[in-house]
Design an enzyme around this catalytic site. Structure first.
Site, PDB file in Angstrom:
ATOM      1  N   LYS A 263      54.275   7.049  57.881  1.00 43.28           N
ATOM      2  CA  LYS A 263      55.512   6.299  57.648  1.00 43.28           C
ATOM      3  C   LYS A 263      55.318   5.133  56.678  1.00 43.28           C
ATOM      4  CE  LYS A 263      57.485   7.542  62.143  1.00 43.28           C
ATOM      5  NZ  LYS A 263      56.310   8.198  62.757  1.00 43.28           N
ATOM      6  N   ARG A 264      54.645   5.414  55.573  1.00 42.65           N
ATOM      7  CA  ARG A 264      54.446   4.392  54.547  1.00 42.65           C
ATOM      8  C   ARG A 264      55.737   4.190  53.760  1.00 42.65           C
ATOM      9  NH1 ARG A 264      50.235   2.944  57.401  1.00 42.65           N
ATOM     10  NH2 ARG A 264      48.278   4.029  56.951  1.00 42.65           N
TER      11      ARG A 264
END
Length: 277
Positions: free
Chosen positions: A96-97
């Site tokens: 979830k960058r």
């Protein structure tokens, strides 16, 4: 790995199951603490017990990063084990960058080059330039958060976008669907919003959707498939806790396999009913 290859694996295994390796050391069977790396050993046994039932594995980075270098070592060993022994299985970095510039370039290097993941979950909130560095890696996938399965998804994702008169998740998908292609871009759509999956399909009929929330979060597999399947399958449905913690003692792998096999058998029937086998 292009979309057609993923579909061929779906057909071969009669499955579109992804198993989330959200490995919490507090829930690992106690006998594994006699090994040198209990987290890796737990993951290894799950993978060995289910590799013929799943088309993807998805380690959640938070469960590894929380334990510093030891946790990262367990993550790297897990990724290497899957890539070495079951290379046809899609390996998803649930990281979830969502940053820009050099930061995203180095995040991309970490997951795609150093650890050789096939795909990574990303937030598109900061726009196209936060995603482009990942798209430069041939054969890799970006999986953009669109409509997540958590309760708080309604705070923003279901709110109307003022200028568009559409839900925010719809705007995200519409604006980002052409940054890449259906061969390198997927979208996260939570199983707890099964009726809205039909709205997503109107925007991206050909893209794969990663669907978390089946199992412990109570997503309805039948409705998800009714609204989300396309001519090439188009769904990767994730279950984590309901599978990996199905057993808690020696021989836990047997219970893990039973739970994964139950989902896979449901998927096989659904695929056959939709003429996708």
């Amino acid at each position: 790995m292009k979309a057609g290859k993923i579909y061929s694996h779906i057909q071969k295994k009669k499955s579109f199951l992804c198993i989330g390796l959200d490995t919490d050391p507090k829930r690992i069977p106690s006998h594994l603490f006699d090994t040198d790396d209990p987290v890796f050993e737990f993951n290894k046994r799950i993978v060995d017990a289910t590799h013929d039932l799943a088309i993807a594995y998805k380690p959640n980075f938070a469960f590894y990063e929380a334990f510093g270098s030891d946790g990262i070592k367990s993550l790297e060993r897990t990724a290497d084990y899957i890539k070495t022994n079951y290379h046809e299985i899609l390996l998803i970095a649930d990281a979830k960058r969502g940053d820009i510039g050099n930061t995203s370039e180095y995040y991309a290097r970490a997951v795609f080059q150093n650890m050789d993941f096939d795909a990574v979950t990303l937030s598109a909130y900061m726009g196209k330039d936060s995603i482009v560095p990942y798209l430069s890696y041939a054969g890799k996938w970006v999986i953009l958060l669109a409509l997540t399965s958590n309760e708080g998804s309604s705070d923003f994702q279901l709110a109307n976008a003022l200028e568009e008169n559409k839900k925010l998740f719809e705007v995200i998908i519409e604006k980002s669907k052409n940054w890449g292609t259906a061969d390198n871009t997927m979208f996260v759509v939570g199983a707890t919003h099964p009726s809205l999956i039909a709205d997503v399909r109107k925007i991206v009929p050909d893209h794969f959707l990663l669907v978390p929330g089946v199992g412990a979060q109570g997503g309805d597999l039948e409705m998800i498939c009714r609204n989300g399947l396309n001519q090439k399958g188009g769904l990767i449905v994730n279950a984590s806790r309901s599978i990996i913690y199905a057993g808690d003692s020696e021989g836990f792998e047997i219970e893990v396999r039973k739970q994964a096999a139950s989902l896979q058998s449901q998927m096989a029937v659904i695929l056959e009913n939709h003429n996708l086998l």
